[in-house]
Design a protein around this motif. Sequence first.
Motif: not given
Lengths: 223, 223, 223, 223
Positions: B110, B113-114, B117, B149, B176-177, B179-181, B183-185, B187-188
């Motif tokens: 992550l 990527i940041s 960008r 990807i 993306l959907y 990955w976000a899932n 990632l969120g999972f 992270k929490l």
Amino acid sequence: MATSTKRNLKENAIIDAAEKVFSEQGFANTKMEDVASEIGISKGTIYFYFSSKENLYMAITYRAFQALIDTFYESVEATKDQSGLEGLVGLMKSFIAFSEKNFLYSEAMLDFISFVRSTSNGVLDEKITDAMKVSSYYERVRDIQNIPISIFLKEIERGRKDGSILNKQKPELIYLYAWANVLGFVKLNATSGKKTSILKVEITDWRNYIIRHTRKMLTDPDA
Amino acid sequence: MATSTKRNLKENAIIDAAEKVFSEQGFANTKMEDVASEIGISKGTIYFYFSSKENLYMAITYRAFQALIDTFYESVEATKDQSGLEGLVGLMKSFIAFSEKNFLYSEAMLDFISFVRSTSNGVLDEKITDAMKVSSYYERVRDIQNIPISIFLKEIERGRKDGSILNKQKPELIYLYAWANVLGFVKLNATSGKKTSILKVEITDWRNYIIRHTRKMLTDPDA
Amino acid sequence: MATSTKRNLKENAIIDAAEKVFSEQGFANTKMEDVASEIGISKGTIYFYFSSKENLYMAITYRAFQALIDTFYESVEATKDQSGLEGLVGLMKSFIAFSEKNFLYSEAMLDFISFVRSTSNGVLDEKITDAMKVSSYYERVRDIQNIPISIFLKEIERGRKDGSILNKQKPELIYLYAWANVLGFVKLNATSGKKTSILKVEITDWRNYIIRHTRKMLTDPDA
Amino acid sequence: MATSTKRNLKENAIIDAAEKVFSEQGFANTKMEDVASEIGISKGTIYFYFSSKENLYMAITYRAFQALIDTFYESVEATKDQSGLEGLVGLMKSFIAFSEKNFLYSEAMLDFISFVRSTSNGVLDEKITDAMKVSSYYERVRDIQNIPISIFLKEIERGRKDGSILNKQKPELIYLYAWANVLGFVKLNATSGKKTSILKVEITDWRNYIIRHTRKMLTDPDA
DNA sequence: GATGAATGAGATTTCATTCAT
DNA sequence: AATGAATGAAATCTCATTCAT
């Protein structure tokens, strides 16, 4: 009380400044000097109001939770005449909008959760723990951290009662799933800077997709 | 080749040590001295192999992408006789398992990527940019960052061809959907340590729910 | 003797390399690694031949004095059929040409003089002193450092005898005056880089002026 | 103004200390810690006033030029009722006295000239360049570096007008010749410490000789 | 003899925090 | 209350030198 108000004004002005520079540069890259000069005061003054940099961050965290709670209440209020499903979808939209608008808040809340969980394991190093513990904001945040969750859960309850939400999963699981979605979306989004697309996907499309999907999930009795 | 191998061995031993201490203490809280003493060598030796702390982190980032790619390929291989849908679900499972097991890797990817960008936006400060630019690993990572990807997208393609994936969205959006899932999972979950539940929800249940949901999304022509 | 010769060859090759990189980057800015890679050997090998960086510099210093002595002898030889005055002017020209061509040599000789004078005062810190003392070249330089001076003084003697030099000052004073002139000229020159002029003055004009002036000084009984 | 003065006082105290230790040990051998302990403060305090070691040296350089300018003006003032020749000889004496007394200043000025020349050639390494560029003193020095020269040249002009200076060379050439003489004299004397002689020559005699010679040069129409 | 990996003391620099005023 | 000078621990990084192979 006059004194107290004056103090609060100053305190808030400092938090405002901190939010600005932390947002721009990140917490670690920001010096107390940066915060001070942003608002045209001295470093020493910040320490009069906040015992440490961590504590200042904790104040921001408190604001974050407060703001999320406000946002949630507003959303609930705005959808109170609609179904529970719409209430929950509204919360989701608010949550996403809130996190996109306040990336710092989003991070701060996440950091707090991490922090609490890690300390309850005794994992984190003592120095930070101590800095946190003396924070006057620490207790405040502890007190309100669960309110967003309970608002969310209440809407699920409402939706189940009025028959608009058919999903049978544990409400907390639904919350976690939703939060993770928002968090991941925002995190990946943050890396794209000012761009309106990522991986050739319009961010707006992505956002809409999450909402649509949430609705689907909630209305599916087998989901 | 003997020399090269020996050098690689040491290099890898250092990265091993770095992964360990970065994982335990975080990148910022870790001193080069810590990494050195973890493996019983001196600071200077690390600088002989890695020109900077950033470079060392970039080496870990490279490993992260490599490991994810390996994981993805293994998953694809394991499900090659099944439908594209199963292939994709397999990737999702692998992705989650991978991220849970390697939180540091997840963060490193992550961050990368940041970083890319932000530099392409000219935002990042020059010092870090320079340190990164001289990194021999920087280019390597740039070269492979998009492989996960493309593997993912290929499985979607396959699933569409064999009729197992009915979702009509842009493949990139699905990625993306997903990955976000993940990632969120992750992270929490990040700092939950040994805990097996969060908000009264068993993490296993949550994980399963994400998988189940992904499957639903992929087989729904209207999703 | 074969061994000795072989050793000398290598030693000289190292000094050659050191001269090159010291000239380009300066002594302080040059790493032993730079010297080594210039000649395609390893750092360790340099330490087999030279006990320290200082010692390597001392070897260059020895070469510098040797080269100046050679230059002086050649000049004396070339002007042996002319007057002592011409001999001295010849030395002066040689001195200037030598210093311009070998700025590093010029610096090295100056450093040595400074070093000797400072240590005889006990001023310099002990670490450097020790590094110097173990230098096998240190003694060698001590042995020959005064030869250029004595050559110079001999020519003055000769010029006085043959009546071409009328200046009545102490020969050593004349030497110092001449040396200072050359040194200052070269120092200021060194700062001009590749340029052929400084302060709007052509360096060639300046050089000629010094020579003309020296001649004047030597032939003036009142100078 | 009180604040400004106080800051200046401290700044000057630090420069004083730096001059002392740089003089004793040399720039490269001196640690910021040494400068700090010399004056009984902490390293950090020095960095509060000076952004880098280079910058501190640049402050000394600024002092050096200022001091030389002051010295020159005083000399000009003291000889304003005498001929231009005496004015110039006075400058010469002042120059020598100044350089003998302030060897560090002499070196600093020379380093600055080198630095400017090398950067204008793009030769110097970037790190130093950057450190220098951010120096607030750098610009100051650039502004005043040519003042000593112009004072010198003005006196030559004056001497030519009043007929006391007959030398017909380019004024800049005369300046260079004089400067080189002073520089060489000072360099060779540099480390003699308390010694009053070199090569059996009394330094006083040598100094006088330079002056006498300068006078001769200036009054000689053929020189 | 030669190598180059390894060392480790030490250099510059940063910055959260303190404290005298 | 407010200041900002001062602190000093700690961080990154350098490099002459050593030494096992």
